[in-house]
Design a protein around this motif. Structure first.
Motif, PDB file in Angstrom:
ATOM      1  N   VAL A   1      -5.016   1.112  -4.412  1.00  0.00           N
ATOM      2  CA  VAL A   1      -4.765   0.534  -4.194  1.00  0.00           C
ATOM      3  C   VAL A   1      -2.621   0.335  -3.215  1.00  0.00           C
ATOM      4  O   VAL A   1      -2.344   1.093  -2.618  1.00  0.00           O
ATOM      5  N   PHE A   2      -1.878  -0.211  -4.382  1.00  0.00           N
ATOM      6  CA  PHE A   2      -0.886   0.354  -4.678  1.00  0.00           C
ATOM      7  C   PHE A   2      -0.878   2.322  -4.070  1.00  0.00           C
ATOM      8  O   PHE A   2       0.541   1.973  -2.984  1.00  0.00           O
TER       9      PHE A   2
ATOM     10  N   THR B   1       5.981  -6.214  -1.139  1.00  0.00           N
ATOM     11  CA  THR B   1       6.263  -7.610  -0.782  1.00  0.00           C
ATOM     12  C   THR B   1       6.270  -7.292   1.531  1.00  0.00           C
ATOM     13  O   THR B   1       6.144  -7.690   1.937  1.00  0.00           O
ATOM     14  N   ARG B   2       6.675  -5.617   1.503  1.00  0.00           N
ATOM     15  CA  ARG B   2       5.850  -5.309   3.266  1.00  0.00           C
ATOM     16  C   ARG B   2       4.815  -5.682   2.812  1.00  0.00           C
ATOM     17  O   ARG B   2       4.443  -6.591   4.511  1.00  0.00           O
ATOM     18  N   PHE B   3       3.465  -4.778   2.579  1.00  0.00           N
ATOM     19  CA  PHE B   3       2.555  -4.870   2.834  1.00  0.00           C
ATOM     20  C   PHE B   3       1.870  -6.061   3.103  1.00  0.00           C
ATOM     21  O   PHE B   3       1.504  -7.164   3.563  1.00  0.00           O
ATOM     22  N   GLU B   4       2.757  -7.726   2.067  1.00  0.00           N
ATOM     23  CA  GLU B   4       1.829  -8.783   1.749  1.00  0.00           C
ATOM     24  C   GLU B   4       2.618  -9.712   3.534  1.00  0.00           C
ATOM     25  O   GLU B   4       2.002  -9.913   4.766  1.00  0.00           O
ATOM     26  N   GLN B   5       3.792  -8.968   3.306  1.00  0.00           N
ATOM     27  CA  GLN B   5       4.651  -9.820   5.152  1.00  0.00           C
ATOM     28  C   GLN B   5       3.571  -9.464   6.148  1.00  0.00           C
ATOM     29  O   GLN B   5       3.370 -10.212   7.848  1.00  0.00           O
TER      30      GLN B   5
ATOM     31  N   ALA C   1     -14.182  -3.788   9.309  1.00  0.00           N
ATOM     32  CA  ALA C   1     -13.307  -3.635   8.373  1.00  0.00           C
ATOM     33  C   ALA C   1     -13.212  -4.315   7.104  1.00  0.00           C
ATOM     34  O   ALA C   1     -11.754  -5.031   7.624  1.00  0.00           O
ATOM     35  N   ALA C   2     -12.956  -3.586   6.065  1.00  0.00           N
ATOM     36  CA  ALA C   2     -11.988  -4.218   5.212  1.00  0.00           C
ATOM     37  C   ALA C   2     -11.165  -3.213   4.032  1.00  0.00           C
ATOM     38  O   ALA C   2     -11.579  -2.188   3.971  1.00  0.00           O
ATOM     39  N   MET C   3     -10.544  -3.975   3.703  1.00  0.00           N
ATOM     40  CA  MET C   3      -9.413  -3.467   2.571  1.00  0.00           C
ATOM     41  C   MET C   3      -9.159  -3.646   1.063  1.00  0.00           C
ATOM     42  O   MET C   3      -9.043  -4.574   1.521  1.00  0.00           O
ATOM     43  N   PRO C   4      -9.173  -3.180   0.042  1.00  0.00           N
ATOM     44  CA  PRO C   4      -8.782  -4.129  -1.005  1.00  0.00           C
ATOM     45  C   PRO C   4      -7.100  -3.650  -0.657  1.00  0.00           C
ATOM     46  O   PRO C   4      -6.220  -3.715  -0.572  1.00  0.00           O
ATOM     47  N   ASN C   5      -6.370  -4.552  -2.078  1.00  0.00           N
ATOM     48  CA  ASN C   5      -4.553  -5.610  -1.562  1.00  0.00           C
ATOM     49  C   ASN C   5      -4.720  -4.829  -2.787  1.00  0.00           C
ATOM     50  O   ASN C   5      -4.430  -4.681  -4.635  1.00  0.00           O
ATOM     51  N   PRO C   6      -3.322  -4.212  -2.295  1.00  0.00           N
ATOM     52  CA  PRO C   6      -2.725  -3.765  -3.211  1.00  0.00           C
ATOM     53  C   PRO C   6      -1.505  -4.521  -4.705  1.00  0.00           C
ATOM     54  O   PRO C   6      -0.661  -4.667  -4.981  1.00  0.00           O
ATOM     55  N   LEU C   7      -1.700  -5.848  -4.187  1.00  0.00           N
ATOM     56  CA  LEU C   7      -1.079  -6.414  -5.154  1.00  0.00           C
ATOM     57  C   LEU C   7      -1.374  -7.118  -6.168  1.00  0.00           C
ATOM     58  O   LEU C   7      -1.259  -7.939  -7.910  1.00  0.00           O
ATOM     59  N   TYR C   8      -3.338  -7.009  -5.749  1.00  0.00           N
ATOM     60  CA  TYR C   8      -4.203  -6.625  -7.656  1.00  0.00           C
ATOM     61  C   TYR C   8      -4.214  -5.065  -8.052  1.00  0.00           C
ATOM     62  O   TYR C   8      -4.354  -5.307  -9.484  1.00  0.00           O
ATOM     63  N   SER C   9      -4.482  -4.555  -7.213  1.00  0.00           N
ATOM     64  CA  SER C   9      -4.669  -2.772  -7.802  1.00  0.00           C
ATOM     65  C   SER C   9      -3.948  -1.735  -8.029  1.00  0.00           C
ATOM     66  O   SER C   9      -3.287  -2.020  -6.601  1.00  0.00           O
ATOM     67  N   GLY C  10      -3.875  -1.452  -7.984  1.00  0.00           N
ATOM     68  CA  GLY C  10      -2.779  -0.050  -8.689  1.00  0.00           C
ATOM     69  C   GLY C  10      -3.617   0.839  -7.937  1.00  0.00           C
ATOM     70  O   GLY C  10      -2.515   2.068  -7.463  1.00  0.00           O
TER      71      GLY C  10
END
Length: 331
Positions: free
Chosen positions: A174-175, A323-327, A163-172
Motif C-alpha cells: 500500500v505504501f 506522514t502526509r497520508f496520515e494527515q 469503498a475501502a482501502m488499506p493503510n500504508p502505515l501497515y502494508s508495504g
C-alpha cells in the motif's frame, strides 16, 4: 514495466558458524535460517514447509508481520547490534533500496535468476522479485453490479463510504501504491478520497475480508487475495484499472550479516525456481517467471498494464509520504 531498485528481505538465523562462504552448490547447506516476511501467514508457513521438504537439512524459521512493522524492527535491530534475520521477503520494495545503499544486503546471483525478467532484478544482485503482487480494484457483485463498478482509479473515490482501502502505515504494498498515486495524481487524489469518506482499514487482508462480508462494495486490495476468495465461492470480482494496476515486485534478499549465507542462498534459489513459483501460482500469485503459468484466469506478468512505480523517490521520501497520508486520510 520499469526496472526497479529495492531494499529489504530479512530472516533471523541461528547458524552453523563458518565464516568461509563456499561457492553455491559446493557443499550441502544446513542449519537454521530466519526469514522476516510480509507474505500472508498461511502462505508463508506452507511455503516454508515446501522449502524444508526440498532441503530437509535446513530449518527455516519465519517471522511474519506487515512490511512497516518489520521495517521498524529491522531499524531497531540495526541500532542494537545488527539485523537478526538471514533473509527478507517483503512487499515494500523501496526499503530494499535503503538497505542496499547502506551496505546491509549480501549480493547473490542465483542460477535461477536468468529466468526472471531484468525489470524484476536489482542490477547489483542485491535482491530479486520472489512474487508479483498487484494492487487492483475489487468489487462485491451482490452489492455493486459490474456495469456500475469503477473501471479506473479515477472512478474509485466517488464510491465514498461504500469503498475501502488499506493503510500504508501497515502494508508495504500500500505504501508503494500511495507513492505511485502521488506521482501520478498528486495528493489531490487522497484529498478527494477523504472528502468522499473512503474508509481506511488495516491491511489488504482486512479489505478483502470486509468485501466478502458485504461490509463494503468496493475495495483497493491485492489480486491474489481476492482471487483466492473467489475460488472459495465469494461473490467478488477483480477489476484491472484502465490506467494500470500497481504491480509490486516483492523482493527477496539475503542480509549481509547472515551467519548461514549458504542456506539463505538455497532459499533464494527455491523462491524463484519453477517449483517455488508453481507453489505460489497455486495460491493465486502471479509468477515472476514467464515459463510458469499464472493462476487460471489471471494474466502473465508481461500482460499486465502497470503504472510506473517511483521506487527511488519512494525510498528517499518514505517518512514524508506516510506522514502526509496520515494527515489527510486518518485525522
Amino acid at each position: 514495466m520499469r526496472r526497479f531498485t529495492w531494499v529489504t528481505i530479512a530472516l533471523l538465523v541461528v547458524c552453523l558458524g563458518t565464516t568461509m562462504v563456499p561457492p553455491a552448490g559446493a557443499q550441502p547447506a544446513s542449519g537454521t535460517i530466519v526469514l522476516y516476511t510480509s507474505v500472508p501467514q498461511e502462505m508463508a508457513t506452507e511455503f516454508a514447509g515446501a522449502f524444508m521438504r526440498k532441503h530437509p537439512q535446513i530449518k527455516l524459521e519465519v517471522l511474519r508481520s506487515g512490511s512497516t512493522e518489520i521495517e521498524m524492527r529491522i531499524f531497531a535491530e540495526i541500532e542494537t547490534g545488527g539485523i537478526r534475520a538471514d533473509l527478507l521477503w517483503l512487499a515494500d520494495a523501496p526499503i530494499f533500496i535503503t538497505l542496499r545503499d547502506r551496505g546491509l544486503l549480501l549480493a547473490y546471483r542465483s542460477p535461477e535468476a536468468r529466468h526472471v525478467p531484468e525489470q524484476f532484478r536489482d542490477r547489483g544482485n542485491n535482491f530479486i522479485a520472489g512474487r508479483l503482487i498487484n494492487m487492483v480494484i475489487a468489487v462485491n457483485t451482490t452489492l455493486i453490479p459490474m456495469r456500475a463498478a469503477p473501471k479506473s482509479w479515477s472512478d474509485f473515490p466517488k464510491f465514498g463510504k461504500t469503498a475501502a482501502m488499506p493503510n500504508p502505515l501497515y502494508s508495504g504494498s500500500v505504501f508503494v501504491t500511495v507513492a505511485t498515486f502521488v506521482q501520478k495524481y498528486g495528493w489531490a487524489w487522497f484529498e478527494r478520497a477523504r472528502k468522499e469518506n473512503i474508509q481506511v482499514l488495516r491491511g489488504n487482508t482486512e479489505v478483502a475480508r470486509a468485501l466478502a462480508a458485504r461490509e463494503f462494495g468496493v475495495g483497493m486490495t491485492l489480486d491474489f487475495m481476492v482471487y483466492g476468495m473467489i475460488q472459495d465461492g465469494a461473490p467478488l470480482a477483480i477489476i484491472w484499472p484502465e490506467e494500470g494496476a500497481v504491480s509490486v515486485p516483492s523482493p527477496v534478499a539475503i542480509i549481509k550479516s547472515s551467519k548461514n549465507p549458504e542456506a539463505a542462498r538455497r532459499f533464494v534459489d527455491y523462491a524463484i525456481s519453477v517449483e517455488g513459483q508453481k507453489f505460489l501460482a497455486s495460491k493465486g500469485v502471479v509468477p515472476v517467471r514467464e515459463d510458469v503459468d499464472p493462476p487460471k484466469g489471471q494474466p502473465r506478468a508481461s500482460e499486465i498494464k502497470t503504472l510506473p512505480i517511483p521506487f527511488e523517490w519512494a525510498a528517499k521520501n518514505a517518512v514524508d509520504i506516510r506522514t502526509r497520508f496520515e494527515q489527510i486520510m486518518m485525522r
